[in-house]
Design a protein around this motif. Structure first.
Motif, short mmCIF file in Angstrom:
data_model
loop_
_atom_site.label_atom_id
_atom_site.label_comp_id
_atom_site.label_asym_id
_atom_site.label_seq_id
_atom_site.Cartn_x
_atom_site.Cartn_y
_atom_site.Cartn_z
N ALA A 200 20.50 69.40 51.95
CA ALA A 200 20.47 70.56 52.73
C ALA A 200 21.60 70.36 53.84
N ARG A 201 21.98 69.01 54.20
CA ARG A 201 22.98 68.84 54.94
C ARG A 201 24.43 68.40 54.33
N ARG A 202 24.54 68.67 53.15
CA ARG A 202 25.99 68.05 52.64
C ARG A 202 27.08 68.59 53.37
N LYS A 203 27.13 69.83 53.81
CA LYS A 203 28.36 70.14 54.51
C LYS A 203 28.41 69.43 55.94
N ILE A 207 31.71 66.89 56.78
CA ILE A 207 32.41 67.23 58.30
C ILE A 207 32.35 65.76 58.89
N MET A 208 31.18 65.04 58.87
CA MET A 208 31.05 63.83 59.80
C MET A 208 32.23 62.79 59.11
N ARG A 209 32.16 62.96 57.72
CA ARG A 209 33.04 61.88 57.14
C ARG A 209 34.49 62.28 57.39
N LEU A 210 34.91 63.53 57.41
CA LEU A 210 36.33 64.15 57.91
C LEU A 210 36.62 63.52 59.20
N VAL A 211 35.62 63.70 60.41
CA VAL A 211 35.98 63.51 61.63
C VAL A 211 35.70 61.71 62.05
N GLY A 212 35.45 61.17 61.28
CA GLY A 212 35.65 59.74 61.18
C GLY A 212 34.25 58.88 61.73
N ALA A 213 33.04 59.49 61.30
CA ALA A 213 31.75 59.04 61.53
C ALA A 213 31.54 57.59 60.62
N SER A 214 31.16 56.50 61.33
CA SER A 214 30.89 55.42 60.42
C SER A 214 30.07 55.48 59.50
N ASN A 215 29.84 54.95 58.36
CA ASN A 215 28.81 54.90 57.59
C ASN A 215 27.37 54.64 57.97
N SER A 289 13.51 56.07 51.94
CA SER A 289 14.69 56.73 52.64
C SER A 289 16.16 55.88 52.21
N ALA A 290 16.03 54.54 52.33
CA ALA A 290 17.19 53.60 51.88
C ALA A 290 17.46 53.80 50.52
N SER A 291 16.65 53.93 49.44
CA SER A 291 16.96 54.16 48.17
C SER A 291 17.67 55.52 47.90
N ALA A 292 16.95 56.55 48.75
CA ALA A 292 17.53 57.89 48.25
C ALA A 292 18.82 57.96 48.98
N VAL A 293 19.09 57.20 50.21
CA VAL A 293 20.41 57.29 50.72
C VAL A 293 21.73 56.67 49.79
N ARG A 294 20.96 55.54 49.10
CA ARG A 294 21.87 54.59 48.41
C ARG A 294 22.30 55.36 47.01
N ARG A 295 21.37 56.36 46.49
CA ARG A 295 21.33 57.00 45.26
C ARG A 295 22.11 58.16 45.43
N LEU A 297 23.71 59.38 48.67
CA LEU A 297 24.78 59.63 49.75
C LEU A 297 25.83 58.67 49.44
N LYS A 298 26.80 58.96 48.34
CA LYS A 298 27.70 58.07 48.32
C LYS A 298 28.77 58.16 49.39
N VAL A 299 28.96 57.17 50.28
CA VAL A 299 29.82 57.32 51.46
C VAL A 299 30.96 56.24 51.34
#
Ligand SMILES: Nc1ncnc2c1ncn2[C@@H]1O[C@H](COP(=O)(O)OP(=O)(O)O)[C@@H](O)[C@H]1O
Ligand SMILES: [Mg+2]
Lengths: 299, 229
Positions: A200-203, A207-215, A289-295, A297-299
């Protein structure tokens, strides 16, 4: 300061998305709730069992009956032999007369019956009561004592404690199995809840990645969301633990069946158990949640 | 001084397509550079390598002293904080107001609330949207949305602004408005701007530096250039 600000933001985002994905969040929370109730019951039961097996074990004594025709000298001999056994911590000798007195104190019926018996014709025997150091090898110690001359019978609370401990440990194993299965289902549900939030929050993430949010900034809200699910899931179980155990304890007056089986005092026991339940809830939520993020949310 | 330096850069995608061949160039601080070329000539690939969306398969890409190819995934955010990026499709968050969209960029990097307010209002003033602060993106024209995106890109006062076809969805008039905004940012803030485009008219009017790409090869790098096929 900055870390606090970011944490505040993460928590706010997490709470928002718990509310946004309400139905799936609720499913996760219910699953955690059920799991934690069973975990709580298992914790309470197993700590109580541990507690009273320890109590019973502390009371366990080997009773050594001597033959009727045993002489003063032979008693001395038996005593030194018992003393020499490694596992013997402490022993006391009771002569026939001591035993008689003890029994007479215990009951009016015994008192009159025993009064008419002379020591020579008494069915009572001289005894040693032996306490051991290590309860696990009590039966071995009992067998060693049995081999001594002029020792007729050796008794200890065989069977009863053994059977009890075995029964409890079987129940414990089943409970562990059920809990493990439930935790797995719970983790699976949490993974899916978080997956939904992430998609739901892909977008926003892009944008967070583009503006330089840390992992860590990107991942934190999702991990916290899992922890919040765990926290919410532990509310009902904790209420049940606190009210339930107090009621249970009061209902049974603090012991089961006999004075031997003492229940653990509710305070501070219920609070410690509650803390454990919260901790387990939060950790399970975090694992999900950590395993969901790992799977997802490829940062 | 050079802000960007590329040395023998090659980019070959996993599917075997080579988008950039042996590209070497330097861009100095404060420059305004167009990257032009037909569709598929490698403009977007070049821009993507500058913000480390793609890694070069050969050569070196240095942006503001950072060796982009060697940057670990975990450290990419350090590069991103030094630059702003604008796309053809604006990429605004529809559930946030103009103000919130711009502020979001600063919240993500842990800026203080007071500082966010000052910087966001300044950025929105610079793009001429101070009167639309509380609007939602859907209520704005395309040109206005792109100006919000530009405000978001410059709000942290980056050294470098990358624009990939920022006027691609806009009519000529709105496009020139955007170009005016970008030129002001370049002049007043001293921000280095690199803009990929295939819009001849814009390039010819602006009289800026021009890098021309053709099928992944550098054809020309000219000061005060015009669009050549
Ligand atoms: N992610 C990708 N994977 C594979 N090939 C790509 C990818 N992106 C671009 N390309 C190819 O690289 C070449 C250059 O593309 P691009 O840099 O997007 O050009 P431009 O922006 O100038 O139109 C094209 O042939 C395109 O098909
Ligand atoms: Mg392109």
């Amino acid at each position: 300061m900055k870390a606090f600000r970011m944490l505040g933001r993460s928590i706010r985002d997490a709470v928002k998305s718990v509310i946004r994905n309400f139905s799936l969040s609720l499913a996760s929370i219910s699953c955690i709730t059920i799991t934690l109730i069973i975990v709580a019951v298992a914790i309470i039961a197993s700590l109580n069992v541990q507690n009273f097996t320890k109590e019973i074990e502390r009371d366990m004594t080997i009773v050594v009956f001597l033959d009727n025709d045993v002489t003063e000298e032979e008693i001395k001999e038996i005593e030194t032999k018992i003393k020499r056994i490694e596992n013997v911590e402490h022993y006391t000798f009771y002569s026939k007369t001591d035993v008689k007195k003890q029994m007479q104190q215990e009951s009016e019926v015994f008192k009159t019956v025993l009064e008419n018996w002379e020591d020579s014709e008494s069915p009572l025997k001289d005894t040693f009561q032996v306490k051991v150091k290590e309860i696990e090898i009590i039966s071995k110690t009992a067998k060693t004592i049995e081999k001594i001359d002029k020792v007729s019978v050796v008794r200890y609370g065989e069977g009863m404690v053994d059977k009890m401990v075995k029964a409890f440990s079987a129940v414990e194993k089943i409970t562990y199995g059920v809990v493990a299965a439930l935790i797995l289902v719970t983790v699976f549900l949490i993974v899916n809840t978080i997956k939904l939030t992430i998609s739901a929050r892909r977008k926003e993430i892009e944008i967070m990645r583009l503006v330089g949010a840390s992992n860590i900034t990107i991942k934190m809200p999702f991990i916290i969301e899992g922890m919040i699910l765990g926290l919410f899931g532990s509310i009902v179980p904790i209420i049940m633990v606190i009210y339930g155990y107090f009621a249970f304890y009061r209902n049974f007056d603090g012991y089961l069946y006999s004075r031997l089986i003492q229940l653990i005092q509710p305070e501070p026991f219920v609070y410690q158990t509650s803390l454990m339940v919260i901790a387990i809830g939060i950790v399970v939520g975090m694992i999900g949640s950590a395993s969901a993020v790992r799977r997802y949310l490829k940062v | 001084m050079d802000l960007i330096r590329l040395k023998n850069v090659e980019k070959k995608y996993k599917n075997g397509v080579t988008a950039i061949y042996d590209l070497s160039l330097a861009i100095e601080k404060g420059a305004f550079v167009f990257v032009i070329g037909g569709s598929g000539s490698g403009k977007s690939t070049l821009i993507k390598m500058l913000y480390r969306e793609e890694k070069p398969t050969k050569g070196q890409v240095i942006v503001g002293g950072l060796d982009v190819a060697k940057l670990k995934n975990k450290k990419v955010y350090k590069l991103r904080r030094k630059l702003g990026i604008v796309f053809q499709d604006y990429r605004l968050l529809p559930k946030m107001t103009v103000y919130e969209n711009v502020a979001f960029a600063l919240e993500c990097i842990g800026e203080k609330k007071d500082a966010i307010r000052t910087k966001v209002l300044k950025a929105l003033e610079d793009v001429g949207l101070k009167n639309k602060v509380h609007e939602y993106p859907d209520n704005l024209s395309g040109g206005e949305q792109q100006r919000v995106a530009i405000a978001r890109a410059i709000v942290n006062d980056p050294k470098l602004l990358l624009c990939d076809e920022p006027t691609g969805n806009l009519d000529p008039e709105k496009s020139m408005e955007i170009m005016k905004v970008l030129e002001d940012i370049n002049k007043l803030r001293g921000t280095t701007i690199i803009m990929a485009t295939h819009d001849k008219e814009i390039v010819n009017k602006m009289k800026k530096q021009v890098i021309t790409l053709k099928d992944g090869h550098l054809v020309k790098y000219k000061q005060k250039g015009t669009y050549v096929e």
